[in-house]
Scaffold this motif. Structure first.
Motif, short mmCIF file in Angstrom:
data_model
loop_
_atom_site.label_atom_id
_atom_site.label_comp_id
_atom_site.label_asym_id
_atom_site.label_seq_id
_atom_site.Cartn_x
_atom_site.Cartn_y
_atom_site.Cartn_z
N ASP A 1 -8.14 2.90 8.59
CA ASP A 1 -8.22 2.11 7.36
C ASP A 1 -8.06 0.62 7.69
O ASP A 1 -7.00 0.04 7.52
CB ASP A 1 -7.13 2.56 6.38
N VAL B 1 -9.74 -2.02 6.38
CA VAL B 1 -10.39 -2.84 5.36
C VAL B 1 -9.35 -3.74 4.69
O VAL B 1 -8.15 -3.42 4.71
CB VAL B 1 -11.10 -1.96 4.29
N ASP C 1 -6.87 -5.06 2.11
CA ASP C 1 -6.02 -4.34 1.17
C ASP C 1 -5.84 -2.86 1.52
O ASP C 1 -5.32 -2.09 0.72
CB ASP C 1 -6.53 -4.46 -0.28
N GLY C 2 -6.25 -2.49 2.72
CA GLY C 2 -6.07 -1.12 3.18
C GLY C 2 -4.70 -0.93 3.81
O GLY C 2 -3.83 -1.82 3.77
N HIS D 1 0.85 -1.20 0.00
CA HIS D 1 0.00 0.00 0.00
C HIS D 1 0.88 1.25 0.00
O HIS D 1 1.79 1.39 0.83
CB HIS D 1 -0.90 -0.03 1.23
#
Length: 145
Positions: free
Chosen positions: A44, A46, A48-49, A16
């Motif tokens: 964040d 979530v 893939d956050g 990320h």
């Protein structure tokens, strides 16, 4: 933030972009960006956050270091079980809890199931999330120095 933190991160497991930015801010010692990034990461939660990427990067970077000839874990395996005792003792209690529900999928350590850990983080107070984030950032930063 309008400035950059130059660094050549070796932790390629953190995918990320903002998570990588947060790591560079930590390595540069930029407290202002670190505070901003910590807040973003803690919000964040979530798949893939930002927080997910940090957890995944931490686990994928550490598992190869934790391998020992006398111990052959079976996969899938939870992170807490395969981490050396001295490493587990370093983690704060909320981090230990997250690592008990985070699973390394295969012996090659190519994927990590972080969904249960993300669920647990959502249930934690912000202060506990901060402790987990600090432990993970410290572990990732340790690999960079």
């Amino acid at each position: 933030m309008g400035h950059r933190h130059p660094s050549k991160l070796r932790t390629t497991e953190v995918s990320h972009a903002r998570a990588r930015w947060l790591l560079r801010a930590e390595l540069a010692g930029c407290q202002e960006c670190r505070c901003e990034g910590d807040g973003e990461a803690m919000d964040d939660l979530v798949p893939d956050g930002m927080f997910d990427s940090l957890i995944t990067g931490f686990v994928l970077a550490r598992v190869p270091q934790w391998r020992s000839p006398g111990r052959t874990p079976r996969y899938p395996a939870n992170v807490y079980r395969i981490a050396p005792i001295d490493e587990r003792d370093f983690w704060r209690v909320p981090t230990q809890h997250c690592m008990r529900v985070c699973t390394v999928e295969s012996a090659r350590a190519t994927s990590v199931d972080t969904l249960p850990a993300l669920r647990e983080l959502r249930l934690m107070p912000r202060e506990d999330r901060s402790l987990v984030l600090d432990d993970i950032i410290d572990g990732l930063s340790e690999d960079e120095t």
